[in-house]
Write a protein that holds these residues in place. Structure first.
Motif, PDB file in Angstrom:
ATOM      1  N   THR A   1       0.826  -1.211   0.000  1.00 50.69           N
ATOM      2  CA  THR A   1       0.000   0.000   0.000  1.00 50.69           C
ATOM      3  C   THR A   1       0.855   1.254   0.000  1.00 50.69           C
ATOM      4  O   THR A   1       0.626   2.180  -0.787  1.00 50.69           O
ATOM      5  CB  THR A   1      -0.928   0.016   1.228  1.00 50.69           C
ATOM      6  OG1 THR A   1      -1.786  -1.131   1.206  1.00 50.69           O
ATOM      7  CG2 THR A   1      -1.792   1.272   1.234  1.00 50.69           C
TER       8      THR A   1
ATOM      9  N   MET B   1      -5.441   0.179  -0.303  1.00 53.00           N
ATOM     10  CA  MET B   1      -5.161  -0.812   0.747  1.00 53.00           C
ATOM     11  C   MET B   1      -6.061  -2.032   0.590  1.00 53.00           C
ATOM     12  O   MET B   1      -5.604  -3.175   0.707  1.00 53.00           O
ATOM     13  CB  MET B   1      -5.351  -0.194   2.133  1.00 53.00           C
ATOM     14  CG  MET B   1      -5.131  -1.180   3.264  1.00 53.00           C
ATOM     15  SD  MET B   1      -5.311  -0.448   4.904  1.00 53.00           S
ATOM     16  CE  MET B   1      -3.815   0.547   4.981  1.00 53.00           C
ATOM     17  N   LYS B   2      -7.329  -1.805   0.316  1.00 53.67           N
ATOM     18  CA  LYS B   2      -8.244  -2.933   0.128  1.00 53.67           C
ATOM     19  C   LYS B   2      -7.980  -3.658  -1.189  1.00 53.67           C
ATOM     20  O   LYS B   2      -8.128  -4.890  -1.269  1.00 53.67           O
ATOM     21  CB  LYS B   2      -9.691  -2.438   0.193  1.00 53.67           C
ATOM     22  CG  LYS B   2     -10.127  -1.997   1.587  1.00 53.67           C
ATOM     23  CD  LYS B   2     -11.545  -1.513   1.623  1.00 53.67           C
ATOM     24  CE  LYS B   2     -11.705  -0.168   0.956  1.00 53.67           C
ATOM     25  NZ  LYS B   2     -13.062   0.408   1.134  1.00 53.67           N
TER      26      LYS B   2
ATOM     27  N   ILE C   1      -7.400  10.586   0.672  1.00 53.94           N
ATOM     28  CA  ILE C   1      -7.530   9.614   1.761  1.00 53.94           C
ATOM     29  C   ILE C   1      -8.373   8.430   1.313  1.00 53.94           C
ATOM     30  O   ILE C   1      -8.044   7.265   1.572  1.00 53.94           O
ATOM     31  CB  ILE C   1      -8.158  10.275   3.010  1.00 53.94           C
ATOM     32  CG1 ILE C   1      -7.167  11.260   3.647  1.00 53.94           C
ATOM     33  CG2 ILE C   1      -8.573   9.225   4.034  1.00 53.94           C
ATOM     34  CD1 ILE C   1      -5.949  10.610   4.253  1.00 53.94           C
ATOM     35  N   GLY C   2      -9.462   8.716   0.623  1.00 48.83           N
ATOM     36  CA  GLY C   2     -10.298   7.638   0.099  1.00 48.83           C
ATOM     37  C   GLY C   2      -9.541   6.770  -0.886  1.00 48.83           C
ATOM     38  O   GLY C   2      -9.707   5.542  -0.895  1.00 48.83           O
TER      39      GLY C   2
ATOM     40  N   LEU D   1      -7.143   4.455   1.111  1.00 52.33           N
ATOM     41  CA  LEU D   1      -7.878   3.356   1.739  1.00 52.33           C
ATOM     42  C   LEU D   1      -8.343   2.349   0.691  1.00 52.33           C
ATOM     43  O   LEU D   1      -8.336   1.134   0.938  1.00 52.33           O
ATOM     44  CB  LEU D   1      -9.072   3.900   2.524  1.00 52.33           C
ATOM     45  CG  LEU D   1      -8.735   4.780   3.736  1.00 52.33           C
ATOM     46  CD1 LEU D   1     -10.002   5.350   4.355  1.00 52.33           C
ATOM     47  CD2 LEU D   1      -7.958   3.970   4.773  1.00 52.33           C
TER      48      LEU D   1
ATOM     49  N   SER E   1      -6.855   0.669   8.704  1.00 50.79           N
ATOM     50  CA  SER E   1      -7.508   1.757   7.982  1.00 50.79           C
ATOM     51  C   SER E   1      -7.958   2.892   8.898  1.00 50.79           C
ATOM     52  O   SER E   1      -7.895   4.070   8.502  1.00 50.79           O
ATOM     53  CB  SER E   1      -8.736   1.221   7.228  1.00 50.79           C
ATOM     54  OG  SER E   1      -8.380   0.186   6.347  1.00 50.79           O
TER      55      SER E   1
ATOM     56  N   TYR F   1      -7.908  -5.380   9.101  1.00 47.57           N
ATOM     57  CA  TYR F   1      -8.083  -4.356   8.067  1.00 47.57           C
ATOM     58  C   TYR F   1      -8.594  -3.050   8.688  1.00 47.57           C
ATOM     59  O   TYR F   1      -8.136  -1.956   8.329  1.00 47.57           O
ATOM     60  CB  TYR F   1      -9.069  -4.828   6.996  1.00 47.57           C
ATOM     61  CG  TYR F   1      -8.439  -5.582   5.850  1.00 47.57           C
ATOM     62  CD1 TYR F   1      -7.581  -4.938   4.966  1.00 47.57           C
ATOM     63  CD2 TYR F   1      -8.720  -6.926   5.631  1.00 47.57           C
ATOM     64  CE1 TYR F   1      -7.005  -5.613   3.905  1.00 47.57           C
ATOM     65  CE2 TYR F   1      -8.143  -7.616   4.569  1.00 47.57           C
ATOM     66  CZ  TYR F   1      -7.289  -6.954   3.713  1.00 47.57           C
ATOM     67  OH  TYR F   1      -6.721  -7.642   2.659  1.00 47.57           O
TER      68      TYR F   1
ATOM     69  N   ILE G   1      -5.684   6.001   9.509  1.00 48.54           N
ATOM     70  CA  ILE G   1      -5.557   6.842   8.319  1.00 48.54           C
ATOM     71  C   ILE G   1      -6.795   7.721   8.161  1.00 48.54           C
ATOM     72  O   ILE G   1      -6.695   8.927   7.901  1.00 48.54           O
ATOM     73  CB  ILE G   1      -5.362   5.972   7.064  1.00 48.54           C
ATOM     74  CG1 ILE G   1      -4.096   5.126   7.193  1.00 48.54           C
ATOM     75  CG2 ILE G   1      -5.309   6.836   5.808  1.00 48.54           C
ATOM     76  CD1 ILE G   1      -3.893   4.153   6.053  1.00 48.54           C
ATOM     77  N   ALA G   2      -7.962   7.124   8.347  1.00 47.78           N
ATOM     78  CA  ALA G   2      -9.206   7.877   8.215  1.00 47.78           C
ATOM     79  C   ALA G   2      -9.304   8.971   9.264  1.00 47.78           C
ATOM     80  O   ALA G   2      -9.694  10.107   8.974  1.00 47.78           O
ATOM     81  CB  ALA G   2     -10.405   6.932   8.308  1.00 47.78           C
TER      82      ALA G   2
END
Length: 217
Positions: free
Chosen positions: A26, A157-158, A150-151, A154, A200, A196, A203-204
């Protein structure tokens, strides 16, 4: 032993090792994507149409083709052209290119949202195009596009879960291996989901805090 003697701590550690791989991919992909996405976004926002349009068409390909297909093709080219890159490198490059294609439009929209009067005022003060972009336009655009970035981070990452198809043992693949051994899919998937979330959530929250601070300023 753990969970009625079926899930061992070694299994948890194996999942955490997969999580480390997920985080590493990531970071690399988001770094590559942000660097080139910023560059391409500025070009798309300010370059002539004969530069901006072809670049947009190329990036549209990477945005439109499913990431799994891109990973398989990238990995196949690695073998066909005998590049002998490790699959980890292939995954980072592929996800990085995909992130760059998405980040380009985020940056382009942010640059376009900067008032034209602000940019003209900067140029009237004697700033060069480069100075105006670096000192005026990008700082303003950053505040505008930060939530979207940011979105994107994330989402990447997924999306790393797809690299299991080219043989990388990341978090999701680790959970599949453990599930095959102990035959408790719901338990393992629940733990994987929690990991997960733990990766996450910071970061959010950091993104929300920075966004709030910038709004106050």
């Amino acid at each position: 032993m753990f969970f009625e003697g079926t899930l061992a701590w070694s299994d948890i550690l194996f999942l955490l090792k997969g999580a480390v791989v997920t985080i590493a991919i990531t970071l690399a992909a988001v770094g590559i994507g942000t660097l080139f996405g910023t560059l391409f976004g500025v070009i798309r926002a300010g370059a002539a149409w004969w530069i901006s349009s072809p670049l947009g068409w190329v990036l549209d390909i990477f945005r439109s083709v499913p990431l799994l297909i891109q990973l398989v093709i990238f990995n196949s080219f690695n073998s066909m052209f005998r590049l002998n890159w490790p699959t980890y490198v292939v995954a980072c490059i592929c996800l990085g290119v995909y992130a760059a294609a998405l980040c380009t439009e985020i940056v382009r929209s942010g640059v376009a949202a900067v008032p034209t009067t602000t940019r003209r005022a900067a140029r009237s003060l004697g700033l060069t195009w480069r100075q105006e972009v670096v000192s005026i336009t990008l700082p303003i655009a950053t505040r505008i596009v930060f939530p979207s970035w940011i979105g994107l981070a994330l989402g990447i990452m997924k999306d790393t879960s797809l690299v299991l198809w080219i043989g990388i043992i990341e978090l999701l693949r680790s959970s599949q291996i453990v599930t095959t051994r102990i035959q408790e899919p719901l338990t393992i998937l629940a733990i994987t989901g929690v990991i997960y979330f733990l990766m996450s959530f910071p970061i959010a929250r950091l993104g929300a805090r920075l966004e709030k601070r910038w709004q106050i300023q």
